[in-house]
Design a protein around this motif. Structure first.
Motif, PDB file in Angstrom:
ATOM      1  N   PHE A 146      10.168  14.547  -1.756  1.00  0.00           N
ATOM      2  CA  PHE A 146       8.755  13.995  -1.609  1.00  0.00           C
ATOM      3  C   PHE A 146       8.847  12.471  -0.947  1.00  0.00           C
ATOM      4  N   ALA A 147       8.087  12.315   0.202  1.00  0.00           N
ATOM      5  CA  ALA A 147       8.239  11.322   0.800  1.00  0.00           C
ATOM      6  C   ALA A 147       7.121  10.403   0.725  1.00  0.00           C
ATOM      7  N   PHE A 148       7.337   9.084   0.778  1.00  0.00           N
ATOM      8  CA  PHE A 148       6.343   7.884   0.393  1.00  0.00           C
ATOM      9  C   PHE A 148       6.517   6.699   1.477  1.00  0.00           C
ATOM     10  N   ARG A 149       5.290   6.162   1.799  1.00  0.00           N
ATOM     11  CA  ARG A 149       5.656   4.867   2.745  1.00  0.00           C
ATOM     12  C   ARG A 149       5.246   3.903   2.012  1.00  0.00           C
ATOM     13  N   ILE A 150       5.463   2.643   1.961  1.00  0.00           N
ATOM     14  CA  ILE A 150       4.915   1.516   1.354  1.00  0.00           C
ATOM     15  C   ILE A 150       4.908   0.441   2.344  1.00  0.00           C
ATOM     16  N   VAL A 151       3.417   0.006   2.674  1.00  0.00           N
ATOM     17  CA  VAL A 151       3.432  -1.068   3.603  1.00  0.00           C
ATOM     18  C   VAL A 151       3.066  -2.459   3.055  1.00  0.00           C
ATOM     19  N   THR A 152       3.823  -3.421   3.443  1.00  0.00           N
ATOM     20  CA  THR A 152       3.739  -4.561   2.736  1.00  0.00           C
ATOM     21  C   THR A 152       3.169  -5.761   3.853  1.00  0.00           C
TER      22      THR A 152
ATOM     23  N   ILE B  48       9.850   1.798   3.760  1.00  0.00           N
ATOM     24  CA  ILE B  48       9.236   0.340   3.618  1.00  0.00           C
ATOM     25  C   ILE B  48       9.218  -0.599   4.586  1.00  0.00           C
ATOM     26  N   ARG B  49       7.794  -1.002   5.004  1.00  0.00           N
ATOM     27  CA  ARG B  49       7.622  -1.784   6.335  1.00  0.00           C
ATOM     28  C   ARG B  49       6.586  -2.722   6.200  1.00  0.00           C
ATOM     29  N   THR B  50       6.577  -3.533   7.079  1.00  0.00           N
ATOM     30  CA  THR B  50       5.311  -4.302   7.240  1.00  0.00           C
ATOM     31  C   THR B  50       4.182  -3.743   8.039  1.00  0.00           C
ATOM     32  N   HIS B  51       2.952  -4.197   8.173  1.00  0.00           N
ATOM     33  CA  HIS B  51       1.760  -3.681   8.658  1.00  0.00           C
ATOM     34  C   HIS B  51       2.209  -3.792  10.398  1.00  0.00           C
ATOM     35  N   GLU B  52       2.734  -4.748  10.726  1.00  0.00           N
ATOM     36  CA  GLU B  52       3.235  -4.921  12.120  1.00  0.00           C
ATOM     37  C   GLU B  52       3.932  -3.739  12.626  1.00  0.00           C
TER      38      GLU B  52
ATOM     39  N   GLN C 160       0.881  -1.171   0.206  1.00  0.00           N
ATOM     40  CA  GLN C 160      -0.249   0.026  -0.066  1.00  0.00           C
ATOM     41  C   GLN C 160       0.906   1.427   0.032  1.00  0.00           C
ATOM     42  N   VAL C 161       0.671   2.103  -0.986  1.00  0.00           N
ATOM     43  CA  VAL C 161       1.653   3.256  -1.331  1.00  0.00           C
ATOM     44  C   VAL C 161       0.648   4.579  -0.773  1.00  0.00           C
TER      45      VAL C 161
ATOM     46  N   SER D  65      12.191  -0.434   9.798  1.00  0.00           N
ATOM     47  CA  SER D  65      11.906  -0.152   8.383  1.00  0.00           C
ATOM     48  C   SER D  65      13.005  -0.083   7.405  1.00  0.00           C
ATOM     49  N   LEU D  66      12.690   0.016   6.123  1.00  0.00           N
ATOM     50  CA  LEU D  66      13.765   0.280   5.016  1.00  0.00           C
ATOM     51  C   LEU D  66      13.767   1.590   4.598  1.00  0.00           C
TER      52      LEU D  66
END
Length: 713
Positions: free
Chosen positions: A261-267, A322-326, A232-233, A305-306
């Motif tokens: 520009f900052a974004f978060r990706i949750v995997t 980039i990180r997991t839901h947890e 999820q971006v 996080s990465l």
């Protein structure tokens, strides 16, 4: 306005009915206890504890924390006692309430030392139950949300305190959502105009950036779909205080900060995190040296996080997390994510990240407790803690491969104390990546550090100039204070015996009743405290000896105090007396010189040459000076200054240093100043064992053809 019914409805998502009934009962108890009390805003006082409980409910805190939040002001502001809460709601809730109540005085205007004292109370309360600080953070957050009802000067003071203590604690516990809101509210209260300007600029920039953010987000989503990844971006907004802090720290303009520009990706899994990283690196070029893997090596507060920076189109820089839901939940809520597992750390439902975060927080609090026990006073303690609250981490390895987290700028000494206090106290040198290195060298990520120790070693006061961790600083100070006390007591005993000898007595002969009266008058508890005061020069040995002299001893007729001071047997100096014995910089005495001691307040005994001009006016004052002699068994080296007139030529400095070294003198400093053509004055500081050794050094230097004249300063 929140109601208890609305809170109960929210709690039904994760608490059982019996626990919700207990929370409701604590609310009605608090409502009754605060009956008639109003907040500054005019609302009934009970709205505040209810709001604090709502904040904890958002963090899904356990029912005991919620009950404590409801009751956190009743001990301080009402007639209700600790025993009353314990009888109604149990010891655990009463202890949390009591812990929070002890911190209430942080709300009022206090001097720095009083505030530091209250911070010590906070640490002790946190050590008992870490939920105390979570309730306190909820209390502070609601107070910040309603700060507008306070006078401007109180708003600024409370905001400053929030930025200095509470927001950093929230950050240290990994509670980013609470930290961000505390920082922005405090920023708005403390710097209203700066906050207003930055907020306006952010709103304006948001409209200009909207299309760019949408385009980048869509591009990343398409690439993930192509790779079969379900991340999820989302675009990540920078908060106001973060923008302001970066502008100040990095000396950048607002536009430079906002160009990133900052974004978060949750995997879904850790494996997906690394695969997603590969996908975005194939999409955009990564910026060299800007990748950080906080999954393999979590931050000190448990954050995982990465992080990577990318070059986008049109010179745009893109920051991606980039990180997991947890991991995302732990990053937002920190230790609160684990709070409901507090009493069962082996619970199989407890997430690994949340459990690790909780254990790190407990370890940090235990470290604070250790610092508190070692600190000499509350100001020293809070100074150490503030250092600990603002870490940019460096990750290094022990020789066995264990990862150690240290603040940026940490040295091998900080590393040694992080391993164990005894290792720090006995370290003499270090190897960094298997090579010998200075103890003061700042460590870098990924280095392997090995500490070399010896049982006879001890901390050096100079270490305080470069250590950065609170633990190292407090441990060094603690050791040096204990060492100084031991040395002060020993010197005080020798000085007092020296003057008691004038009355034909020793310490063993003094009247215990006289000693008791003197200690009471001086507000000291033990003879050791009195001797320490004498050794530090805070109390004159001559005066104490006169007070403690035996009654049956009478002074010889015609003998006055100054005569006694002159005729007393000189005290022997061994050179190993430590920190309470100083050698005067003006005359630098060495064995063989006639010496006299000047008792200096706070420093102990300062040794001068007897004919030193700086001691002349004190020489005949027996309350200030004491005659000394060198011990026969000296095994120390002493500094001495030499002035040399030389014929200047290339290599003269090396020639002088080599010659002095050839007769066993270490050259500590050497400098040259030109004058009158080829002649130059050279000043040298060398170490010698005594006057005979100095004579050999000077004789050797005189033999050099280039040396015209040499003398001791």
């Amino acid at each position: 306005m929140p109601t208890i019914d609305a809170l109960s409805q929210r709690l039904s998502d994760y608490l059982d009915p019996q626990q919700i009934r207990q929370v409701r009962r604590s609310y009605f108890y608090a409502e009754q206890a605060h009956d008639g009390q109003k907040r500054k805003s005019g609302e009934p006082y009970v709205t505040h504890p209810l709001a604090a409980a709502n904040i904890l409910a958002e963090l899904r805190m356990d029912h005991q924390s919620l009950m404590a939040a409801m009751l956190h002001d009743v001990i301080e502001d009402t007639e209700v006692t600790y025993e009353g809460i314990e009888s109604q709601f149990g010891k655990v809730v009463a202890d949390i309430v009591d812990g929070v109540s002890k911190l209430t005085h942080l709300e009022f205007e206090t001097k720095a030392e009083a505030q530091a004292n209250n911070f010590q109370k906070m640490v002790l309360a946190m050590a008992e139950d870490i939920r105390v600080i979570l309730v306190k953070l909820a209390d502070r957050l609601h107070n910040m949300r309603t700060l507008g009802a306070m006078p401007p000067h109180k708003q600024r003071r409370i905001a400053r305190e929030t930025l200095d203590i509470y927001a950093p604690i929230a950050a240290r516990l990994g509670m980013r959502d609470v930290q961000v809101e505390l920082e922005d509210l405090a920023f708005q209260a403390h710097y209203p105009m700066r906050s207003k300007h930055i907020r306006r600029a952010v709103v304006q920039a948001r409209g200009q950036r909207k299309d760019v953010i949408s385009t980048i987000q869509e591009t990343i989503e398409k690439r993930l779909q192509k790779e079969g990844l379900s991340g999820q971006v989302t675009g990540r907004e920078k908060h106001l205080y973060s923008i302001y802090s970066k502008m100040r720290a990095q000396r950048k303009s607002f536009s430079e900060i906002m160009d990133v520009f900052a974004f978060r990706i949750v995997t879904d899994s850790v494996d997906d995190c690394y695969r997603t990283l590969g996908a975005v690196h194939n999409l955009y070029k990564p910026v060299h040296g800007r990748f950080k893997d906080y999954i393999a090596i979590p931050k000190a507060n448990g954050y995982q996080s990465l992080h990577t920076d990318l070059f986008g189109a049109r010179d745009i820089t893109i920051e991606v997390q980039i990180r997991t839901h947890e991991m995302d939940a732990v990053a937002s809520q920190g230790i609160a994510e684990h709070s409901h597992y507090k009493h069962d750390e082996d619970d199989i439902d407890a997430s690994e990240s949340a459990l690790g975060n909780y254990k790190r927080a407990r370890k940090w609090v235990q470290g604070l407790l250790e610092m508190h026990q070692r600190a000499g006073n509350s100001m020293e303690f809070i100074d150490s803690v503030k250092t600990d609250l603002f870490p940019d981490e460096v990750y290094v390895f022990t020789p066995l491969g264990k990862i150690m987290e240290l603040p940026s700028g940490a040295t091998a000494v900080d590393f040694a104390y992080a391993v164990h206090t005894d290792v720090g106290n006995s370290c003499v040198s270090c190897r960094i990546n298997r090579r010998l290195a200075p103890l003061s060298q700042p460590l870098e990520n990924g280095q392997t550090v090995e500490i070399i120790t010896t049982p006879s070693a001890q901390p050096n006061m100079a270490w305080l100039n470069f250590v950065v961790t609170g633990k190292a600083r407090s441990a060094i100070r603690h050791f040096l204070k204990n060492q100084q006390r031991h040395e002060s007591v020993e010197l005080g005993q020798r000085l007092l015996n020296q003057f008691l000898a004038n009355y034909g007595a020793t310490l063993n002969d003094i009247d215990p009743f006289k000693l008791r009266d003197l200690l009471q008058e001086a507000e000291l508890e033990t003879l050791e405290d009195l001797l320490e005061d004498i050794g530090l020069g805070n109390r004159m040995a001559y005066v104490v000896a006169r007070r403690l002299r035996p009654d049956e001893e009478s002074l010889p007729s015609g003998d006055d105090s100054s005569d006694r001071g002159r005729r007393q047997k000189p005290m022997s100096i061994k050179g190993t007396e430590g920190m309470v014995l100083q050698y005067a910089k003006c005359c630098l005495p060495i064995p063989g010189d006639k010496i006299i001691g000047h008792i200096s307040t706070g420093r102990g005994l300062v040794i001068h040459q007897t004919d030193c001009r700086n001691i002349g006016y004190l020489r005949d004052d027996p309350e200030k000076c004491i005659y000394l002699e060198w011990s026969d068994n000296l095994d120390e080296e002493f500094s001495v200054n030499l002035s040399t007139e030389v014929e200047s030529h290339r290599g003269i400095i090396a020639e002088l240093a080599t010659t002095a070294s050839s007769v066993g003198a270490d050259v500590l400093a050497i400098d040259i100043s030109e004058h009158e053509g080829q002649l130059a004055s050279v000043h040298m500081e060398v170490t010698v064992t005594d006057r005979i050794h100095l004579a050999r050094v000077m004789k050797k230097l005189r033999r050099l053809k280039s040396v015209n004249r040499i003398s001791r300063d």
